[in-house]
Structure formats: C-alpha cells, structure tokens
Design a protein around this motif. Structure first.
Motif, PDB file in Angstrom:
ATOM      1  N   MET A 181       6.847 -10.152  25.356  1.00 56.77           N
ATOM      2  CA  MET A 181       7.670 -11.373  25.244  1.00 56.77           C
ATOM      3  C   MET A 181       7.177 -12.307  26.374  1.00 56.77           C
ATOM      4  N   LYS A 182       6.933 -13.462  26.067  1.00 55.11           N
ATOM      5  CA  LYS A 182       6.464 -14.612  27.242  1.00 55.11           C
ATOM      6  C   LYS A 182       7.563 -15.183  27.744  1.00 55.11           C
ATOM      7  N   LYS A 183       8.654 -15.183  27.353  1.00 57.35           N
ATOM      8  CA  LYS A 183      10.020 -15.746  27.819  1.00 57.35           C
ATOM      9  C   LYS A 183      10.862 -14.760  28.465  1.00 57.35           C
ATOM     10  N   PRO A 184      10.639 -14.830  29.839  1.00 58.59           N
ATOM     11  CA  PRO A 184      11.551 -13.778  30.557  1.00 58.59           C
ATOM     12  C   PRO A 184      12.808 -14.069  30.402  1.00 58.59           C
ATOM     13  N   LYS A 185      13.358 -15.479  30.674  1.00 61.41           N
ATOM     14  CA  LYS A 185      14.755 -15.814  30.696  1.00 61.41           C
ATOM     15  C   LYS A 185      15.551 -15.414  29.431  1.00 61.41           C
ATOM     16  N   LEU A 186      14.668 -15.542  28.317  1.00 59.07           N
ATOM     17  CA  LEU A 186      15.240 -15.130  27.045  1.00 59.07           C
ATOM     18  C   LEU A 186      15.380 -13.483  26.956  1.00 59.07           C
ATOM     19  N   LEU A 187      14.553 -12.767  27.512  1.00 57.77           N
ATOM     20  CA  LEU A 187      14.742 -11.420  27.508  1.00 57.77           C
ATOM     21  C   LEU A 187      15.830 -11.015  28.408  1.00 57.77           C
ATOM     22  N   LEU A 188      16.082 -11.680  29.566  1.00 61.57           N
ATOM     23  CA  LEU A 188      17.107 -11.442  30.314  1.00 61.57           C
ATOM     24  C   LEU A 188      18.506 -11.658  29.826  1.00 61.57           C
ATOM     25  N   ILE A 189      18.569 -12.740  29.016  1.00 62.36           N
ATOM     26  CA  ILE A 189      19.613 -13.104  28.357  1.00 62.36           C
ATOM     27  C   ILE A 189      20.029 -12.073  27.211  1.00 62.36           C
ATOM     28  N   LEU A 190      18.935 -11.693  26.644  1.00 62.17           N
ATOM     29  CA  LEU A 190      19.099 -10.574  25.426  1.00 62.17           C
ATOM     30  C   LEU A 190      19.626  -9.254  26.213  1.00 62.17           C
ATOM     31  N   LEU A 191      18.944  -8.966  27.504  1.00 63.95           N
ATOM     32  CA  LEU A 191      19.442  -7.565  28.096  1.00 63.95           C
ATOM     33  C   LEU A 191      21.018  -7.741  28.457  1.00 63.95           C
ATOM     34  N   LEU A 192      21.312  -9.082  28.735  1.00 64.64           N
ATOM     35  CA  LEU A 192      22.790  -9.277  29.185  1.00 64.64           C
ATOM     36  C   LEU A 192      23.882  -9.200  28.148  1.00 64.64           C
ATOM     37  N   VAL A 193      23.455  -9.771  26.705  1.00 68.51           N
ATOM     38  CA  VAL A 193      24.206 -10.066  25.858  1.00 68.51           C
ATOM     39  C   VAL A 193      24.010  -8.873  24.664  1.00 68.51           C
ATOM     40  N   LEU A 194      23.040  -8.492  24.535  1.00 68.32           N
ATOM     41  CA  LEU A 194      22.836  -7.201  23.328  1.00 68.32           C
ATOM     42  C   LEU A 194      23.833  -6.165  23.577  1.00 68.32           C
ATOM     43  N   PRO A 195      23.883  -5.377  24.874  1.00 62.37           N
ATOM     44  CA  PRO A 195      24.764  -4.415  25.060  1.00 62.37           C
ATOM     45  C   PRO A 195      26.127  -4.453  24.625  1.00 62.37           C
ATOM     46  N   TRP A 196      26.547  -5.936  24.888  1.00 60.25           N
ATOM     47  CA  TRP A 196      28.280  -6.101  24.593  1.00 60.25           C
ATOM     48  C   TRP A 196      28.481  -6.154  23.223  1.00 60.25           C
ATOM     49  N   LEU A 197      27.545  -5.784  22.141  1.00 54.79           N
ATOM     50  CA  LEU A 197      27.729  -5.638  20.811  1.00 54.79           C
ATOM     51  C   LEU A 197      28.252  -4.466  20.572  1.00 54.79           C
ATOM     52  N   SER A 198      27.929  -3.397  21.356  1.00 59.46           N
ATOM     53  CA  SER A 198      28.503  -2.050  21.283  1.00 59.46           C
ATOM     54  C   SER A 198      30.037  -2.050  21.723  1.00 59.46           C
ATOM     55  N   PHE A 199      30.209  -3.085  22.528  1.00 62.99           N
ATOM     56  CA  PHE A 199      31.887  -2.692  23.133  1.00 62.99           C
ATOM     57  C   PHE A 199      32.745  -2.518  22.302  1.00 62.99           C
ATOM     58  N   PRO A 200      33.184  -3.340  21.254  1.00 63.10           N
ATOM     59  CA  PRO A 200      34.138  -2.820  20.368  1.00 63.10           C
ATOM     60  C   PRO A 200      34.109  -1.616  19.812  1.00 63.10           C
ATOM     61  N   ILE A 201      32.852  -1.069  19.514  1.00 66.19           N
ATOM     62  CA  ILE A 201      32.745   0.381  19.116  1.00 66.19           C
ATOM     63  C   ILE A 201      33.267   1.492  19.884  1.00 66.19           C
ATOM     64  N   LEU A 202      33.251   1.323  21.218  1.00 70.32           N
ATOM     65  CA  LEU A 202      33.696   2.172  22.140  1.00 70.32           C
ATOM     66  C   LEU A 202      35.295   2.619  21.823  1.00 70.32           C
ATOM     67  N   GLY A 203      36.059   1.889  21.473  1.00 68.54           N
ATOM     68  CA  GLY A 203      37.411   2.091  21.026  1.00 68.54           C
ATOM     69  C   GLY A 203      38.232   1.931  22.051  1.00 68.54           C
ATOM     70  N   ARG A 204      39.484   1.481  21.984  1.00 72.78           N
ATOM     71  CA  ARG A 204      40.521   1.029  22.970  1.00 72.78           C
ATOM     72  C   ARG A 204      40.743   2.074  23.807  1.00 72.78           C
ATOM     73  N   ARG A 205      40.829   3.409  23.638  1.00 72.03           N
ATOM     74  CA  ARG A 205      41.377   4.230  24.410  1.00 72.03           C
ATOM     75  C   ARG A 205      40.341   4.618  25.554  1.00 72.03           C
ATOM     76  N   THR A 206      38.881   4.546  24.984  1.00 74.60           N
ATOM     77  CA  THR A 206      37.850   4.744  25.887  1.00 74.60           C
ATOM     78  C   THR A 206      37.832   3.736  27.078  1.00 74.60           C
ATOM     79  N   ILE A 207      38.007   2.468  26.665  1.00 71.48           N
ATOM     80  CA  ILE A 207      37.728   1.208  27.324  1.00 71.48           C
ATOM     81  C   ILE A 207      39.002   1.321  28.426  1.00 71.48           C
ATOM     82  N   ILE A 208      40.018   1.738  28.126  1.00 72.21           N
ATOM     83  CA  ILE A 208      41.330   1.742  28.973  1.00 72.21           C
ATOM     84  C   ILE A 208      41.008   2.970  29.928  1.00 72.21           C
ATOM     85  N   ARG A 209      40.382   3.869  29.487  1.00 68.41           N
ATOM     86  CA  ARG A 209      40.444   5.244  30.242  1.00 68.41           C
ATOM     87  C   ARG A 209      39.107   5.028  31.378  1.00 68.41           C
TER      88      ARG A 209
END
Length: 162
Positions: free
Chosen positions: A1-29
């Motif tokens: 990938m030749k666009k480091p800014k794009l990769l950095l944005i993807l590294l910041l945003v993509l993991p957050w797609l898994s946040f809802p899957i964690l579950g409310r109880r896990t997030i609170i804990r």
C-alpha cells in the motif's frame, strides 16, 4: 500500500467494527482497565518519541498522530478482546499476548516500516516485545485490581461476573 495515511486510518477504524460484537457485559467489565492502559500507553509513546525509541513518519492529521491511531485502534480493541477471551486464566493470557506481540514485532513492524508509518530507532524488536509485554501485564494487574474493588463494594457482583 503506497498511501500510509490511508493505512493508518484503516488501522484506527477497522478494529472498531468488532466493538459491538464484544457484548455489553464485556465492555462494561473491561473498559476501565482498557482506557487506563491506553492513557498509559499514550504517555509511554510520548516518552518513547522524545527518547527516539521509535519514529512515526505518518499522522492522519495534527490531532491524530501515528501512535494515537495505534493506541486507540488495534491496541485498544485487542486489549478488550484478549481480556474477554482469557481473563481469569493468566497462563493463557500470557501465551496469547506473547504470540500476538511476537507476530507484531516480526511481521507487523516490518510492514509498517515498509509503508513508512513507523520504525524502531533506539529499540530493537526484542526490547519492543518486552515493552508490549510490560503493558499487557499492567493491563491484567489493573483489571485484577478493578475486580477486587468491585467485589469488595458489592459481593453480588461475584455471581454476576461468573
């Protein structure tokens, strides 16, 4: 990938797609310990930048630097996921963190250096591995402390968290 800014944005945003899957109880804990270790990580990255342990070439914008993208992207979410999957089984927690950190230090840092996002300067990969392990142990210790405080304040949480 030749666009480091794009990769950095993807590294910041993509993991957050898994946040809802964690579950409310896990997030609170696990959220308090994860927030704590993220703030500590941000401080450690600032110290490391000043001491030239590493160098971030790219930042998303003046507010979101390279280390911020890592701390509040993959590191934040991986801390939540690893705590969810391994908390209460310390040997498993250590093994998972060792594997993840070795993979990051062997292949992840090589890819990030090639894409001109970050490189280690005064640290070698083994020292960086020890740095990551220190953070992992601190994360687990803080979670243990939080669990003790919660159980001490309300013994009913003993039954709920199991």
């Amino acid at each position: 990938m030749k666009k480091p800014k794009l990769l950095l944005i993807l590294l910041l945003v993509l993991p957050w797609l898994s946040f809802p899957i964690l579950g409310r109880r896990t997030i609170i804990r696990f959220l308090p310990a994860t927030i704590f270790i993220s703030v500590i990580s941000k401080i450690l990255y600032a110290i490391g930048k000043k001491r030239r342990w590493w160098s971030f070439y790219t930042k998303v914008n003046p507010i979101i630097s390279g280390d911020t993208a890592f701390v509040f992207g993959p590191f934040f979410l991986s801390a939540l996921w690893i705590l969810k999957l391994t908390y209460g089984r310390f040997p498993l927690f250590l093994i998972v963190n060792i594997i993840v950190h070795i993979l990051f230090d062997v292949w992840g840092l090589k890819l990030l250096k090639q894409t001109r996002i970050v490189k280690l300067v005064k640290l070698n990969p083994f020292q960086h591995f020890l740095f990551l392990q220190f953070r992992a142990l601190l994360l687990y210790s803080v979670q243990l402390l939080i669990e003790k405080i919660r159980k001490h304040k309300n013994p009913l949480l003993n039954k709920i968290s199991q």
